[in-house]
Design an enzyme around this catalytic site. Sequence first.
Site, mmCIF file in Angstrom:
data_model
loop_
_atom_site.group_PDB
_atom_site.id
_atom_site.type_symbol
_atom_site.label_atom_id
_atom_site.label_comp_id
_atom_site.label_asym_id
_atom_site.label_seq_id
_atom_site.Cartn_x
_atom_site.Cartn_y
_atom_site.Cartn_z
ATOM 1 N N VAL A 9 -17.122 42.692 10.658
ATOM 2 C CA VAL A 9 -16.135 42.959 11.701
ATOM 3 C C VAL A 9 -14.920 43.562 11.024
ATOM 4 C CG1 VAL A 9 -16.865 41.207 13.364
ATOM 5 C CG2 VAL A 9 -15.275 40.586 11.557
ATOM 6 N N SER A 10 -14.260 44.465 11.723
ATOM 7 C CA SER A 10 -13.145 45.172 11.096
ATOM 8 C C SER A 10 -11.784 44.712 11.567
ATOM 9 C CB SER A 10 -13.276 46.683 11.338
ATOM 10 O OG SER A 10 -13.312 46.958 12.721
ATOM 11 N N THR A 11 -11.725 43.948 12.675
ATOM 12 C CA THR A 11 -10.431 43.530 13.209
ATOM 13 C C THR A 11 -10.449 42.061 13.574
ATOM 14 O OG1 THR A 11 -10.992 43.975 15.521
ATOM 15 C CG2 THR A 11 -10.104 45.810 14.244
#
Length: 234
Positions: A9-11
């Site tokens: 996941v990036s955020t």
Amino acid sequence: MKLSGYLRVSTESQMDGFGLNVQEKAVRSWCRANGHRLVALHTDAGVSGAKDAADRPGLSAALYDIEKRTAEGLVVPRLDRLARAVTVQEATLALVWRYGGSMFAVDGGEVLRDDPDDPMRTAMREMAGVFAGLERRMIVKRMRDGRKAKAEAGRHAVGQYAFGLHGEGKGRERDAAPNPAEQAARDEIVRLRKAKQSYRVIAAALDAAGLRPRRADRWSAMAVRSVARRAGLS
């Protein structure tokens, strides 16, 4: 086949939304349905898909599983979890295949190796990677344009409200306001972190106190770390 799983996941919102829990369920279900054995599961939380494998501890560990032969292949929920930049995607696939492994995506099955007699196979995969990268850049641009418009209108300019805040109002009048439940969890994180408690211990304490993260059922050490860092704590 023995597979190593990789989730990303990036955020912070993905940590609580399309996050690791959803991705893990998808990977485990797919492995069971297709007769594969998941021997390891590696994650990178809050890490951009544009980063190389060397800058992602979870992906590096998953690739090492294949290199040392404890896993015969790598499985991801979607190929864009592997990479959001076509150059990173292709470099990572090349490593998997060089180590003798197979590559799988839950939403598309096996990612077949390049075949000189079928150049369209490679071209279609690379085009999908290009559009994944374009999507990422368009999202970033929309967020940047939105923040700029808010700032010009004198409003609080954020892409996403930090944990402890939420949006109130409508349209251009929407702005950040305290979220009481999240503020209580944030204050507890700050208190426990100042008392030198580990992220994992804090996560367990929050769960026991009934203080929930934004969308997930339980706190993770990484989510606690994210909130602590936003509060200026290491």
